[in-house]
Motif scaffolding. Sequence first.
Motif, PDB file in Angstrom:
ATOM      1  N   SER B 419       0.837  -1.201   0.000  1.00 15.20           N
ATOM      2  CA  SER B 419       0.000   0.000   0.000  1.00 15.20           C
ATOM      3  C   SER B 419       0.870   1.250   0.000  1.00 15.20           C
ATOM      4  O   SER B 419       2.035   1.214   0.409  1.00 15.20           O
ATOM      5  CB  SER B 419      -0.901   0.019   1.235  1.00 15.20           C
ATOM      6  OG  SER B 419      -0.128   0.257   2.394  1.00 15.20           O
ATOM      7  N   ALA B 422       2.256   2.379   3.409  1.00 14.67           N
ATOM      8  CA  ALA B 422       3.349   1.510   3.849  1.00 14.67           C
ATOM      9  C   ALA B 422       4.662   1.926   3.188  1.00 14.67           C
ATOM     10  O   ALA B 422       5.706   2.035   3.849  1.00 14.67           O
ATOM     11  CB  ALA B 422       3.024   0.055   3.522  1.00 14.67           C
ATOM     12  N   GLY B 464       5.197  -3.812   8.281  1.00 13.58           N
ATOM     13  CA  GLY B 464       4.340  -3.526   9.432  1.00 13.58           C
ATOM     14  C   GLY B 464       3.142  -2.663   9.059  1.00 13.58           C
ATOM     15  O   GLY B 464       1.986  -3.027   9.309  1.00 13.58           O
ATOM     16  N   VAL B 465       3.397  -1.522   8.445  1.00 16.35           N
ATOM     17  CA  VAL B 465       2.310  -0.614   8.066  1.00 16.35           C
ATOM     18  C   VAL B 465       1.434  -1.266   6.995  1.00 16.35           C
ATOM     19  O   VAL B 465       0.227  -1.058   6.950  1.00 16.35           O
ATOM     20  CB  VAL B 465       2.876   0.742   7.588  1.00 16.35           C
ATOM     21  CG1 VAL B 465       1.767   1.673   7.134  1.00 16.35           C
ATOM     22  CG2 VAL B 465       3.691   1.391   8.688  1.00 16.35           C
ATOM     23  N   ARG B 467       0.500  -4.269   6.867  1.00 16.53           N
ATOM     24  CA  ARG B 467      -0.507  -5.133   7.499  1.00 16.53           C
ATOM     25  C   ARG B 467      -1.704  -4.320   7.968  1.00 16.53           C
ATOM     26  O   ARG B 467      -2.821  -4.834   8.036  1.00 16.53           O
ATOM     27  CB  ARG B 467       0.113  -5.842   8.708  1.00 16.53           C
ATOM     28  CG  ARG B 467       0.946  -7.027   8.320  1.00 16.53           C
ATOM     29  CD  ARG B 467       1.524  -7.718   9.549  1.00 16.53           C
ATOM     30  NE  ARG B 467       2.298  -8.875   9.127  1.00 16.53           N
ATOM     31  CZ  ARG B 467       1.752 -10.045   8.822  1.00 16.53           C
ATOM     32  NH1 ARG B 467       0.446 -10.208   8.923  1.00 16.53           N
ATOM     33  NH2 ARG B 467       2.509 -11.040   8.414  1.00 16.53           N
ATOM     34  N   LEU B 468      -1.453  -3.060   8.332  1.00 17.91           N
ATOM     35  CA  LEU B 468      -2.517  -2.233   8.909  1.00 17.91           C
ATOM     36  C   LEU B 468      -3.327  -1.493   7.851  1.00 17.91           C
ATOM     37  O   LEU B 468      -4.437  -1.066   8.114  1.00 17.91           O
ATOM     38  CB  LEU B 468      -1.912  -1.215   9.886  1.00 17.91           C
ATOM     39  CG  LEU B 468      -1.030  -1.801  11.005  1.00 17.91           C
ATOM     40  CD1 LEU B 468      -0.366  -0.693  11.800  1.00 17.91           C
ATOM     41  CD2 LEU B 468      -1.880  -2.681  11.922  1.00 17.91           C
ATOM     42  N   THR B 469      -2.721  -1.278   6.665  1.00 17.94           N
ATOM     43  CA  THR B 469      -3.414  -0.482   5.649  1.00 17.94           C
ATOM     44  C   THR B 469      -3.714  -1.346   4.431  1.00 17.94           C
ATOM     45  O   THR B 469      -2.847  -2.054   3.942  1.00 17.94           O
ATOM     46  CB  THR B 469      -2.535   0.700   5.185  1.00 17.94           C
ATOM     47  OG1 THR B 469      -1.250   0.186   4.832  1.00 17.94           O
ATOM     48  CG2 THR B 469      -2.400   1.748   6.265  1.00 17.94           C
TER      49      THR B 469
END
Lengths: 64, 477
Positions: B419, B422, B464-465, B467-469
């Motif tokens: 994304s 990310a 990491g980011v 996974r969240l976005t």
Amino acid sequence: MKRPSAASILLAAVPFVGMCLSVDLWDRVEPRVLGVPFNMAWMLAWIALSPALMGIAYWIEKRR
Amino acid sequence: MSPGATALSIIFAIVVIGSFTGFLAARHRTSSLEEWAVAGRGLGLALVWILMAGETFTTFSVLGVSGWIYSKGGPTLYVLAYLTLGQTFIFFFGPAIWEHGRRLGLQTVGDFFAVRYRSSLLGAVVALAGAVFLVVYLQLQITGLGIIVEVASFEQIGRAPAMLAATAVVASFVMASGVRGVAWVSFLKDFLMVAVAVFVGFGLPWAHFGGIGAMFDAVIRAKPGHLVMPGGTQNLTHSWFITTVLVNSLMFAWPHFFGGIFTAKSADTVRKNAIIMPFYLLPLGLIIIAGCAAILIAPGISNGDLALLTAIRRTFGPGMLGVIGGAGALTAMVPAAIHILTASTLIAKNVYRPLFAPAMSDDATARVARLTVVAVTAVALALALNSSATLVGLLIMAYSGVAQFAPGIILGILSRRVSSPAVLAGLIGGLAVAGGLSFTGRDPFLGLNAGFIGLIVNVALVAGVGRLTPARPSGFE
């Protein structure tokens, strides 16, 4: 984009081992090659060898 | 004529011939952004090779590399390794970059990010950071030009006025001719440079020691340990070598190499070029040998960047110094022109247009880019006049920064799930870490290249980011 074949990725990995990861093995002055320190001669040899390997990789990719 | 005047007139003549070649090559071509920045995507293998090689074989390669082997010794070999290995990335990713570029009209690395991630913010951040690194690289070329004129004039002309004059020539050359003109000047420059490399690589050892082998005998006897790592340094060890080579081999992320890919007329041209590029490094090996010879010919020079030219001046007459200086001047001008051109296009197209004038046409953008040339050049000149760092030191810093673009490029091609937040988080985190370590004098850190540590942080943040976005659909589809 067509994914490259495992064979050509493997071929491309060879110079990474030869010129970079194996530095402990070749970073020395002796034996000299035509008077040139071994580490320098080693690098120059790989500069000539890498295009040959990538040329084979090109041929493999082209045939697929 | 004094020796300085002889040398300088020859340098001047070579620079004039080079500039005219560029002007002539670019004549009768349209002044569109597409032609100016990527030569209408029409360059064949020979011109792309010479352009890319011209970007690689810079004044840094000649003065910086010989200066490093002179003062630091063994660690200098990293240059030969990364320039060879960097081509394998272009072999695999270059064709995809070229295809997307043609299909979607991409001209810059900023375009790539803006289009792939559908985010002009990301494009602008990459473009701005890329322009900053190019200005650093440009500063090296200007410093190199200043050194050449200073040494060739036997210190009659100071480095500051020399840099000023040289910069004015390069900037007007870029505005008038664009990337195609630069590629043609590269022909002349590279012909001269290869001749010079052969001449000094064999000539310096032969004139003073009777041969290359005897020269190395003498250097090894005088400075045992200098030609292996860490050589003349404390901290440039094998772990530094490995991480620096890996980071620098991501050099395709340099905005000017990235743009160079677009100038090719086909994806196949890009790939073939990547195969044959390493041959171009053999002259660089000769420059390294010449730098080794300078260790004993011109000992005790504190700024290694001056070593090769000083050794040449002590060995050959002012005429030869002029020819070598002229080749060196073109070697600085050609990459400098490409850096200016790329940085200006990045700022005009990926920063200025989306922020201030979204409706601006490509032709108007090309005009803004030409004006930006002046600003970019002025900043680099100011930096060059005020900096005391060595050429190689600065460049390692810039490579550490540029490598932070690579995850976004590679994942952008290979993955659908990545994304834009990310990639942005990774980029900013990586730049902060690499920049923070470099600017506080902590490069290498724990024996590792600062850019390598930045890359680890970068990739961790992307994962990491990511996974969240959620990823939006790729702009390439």
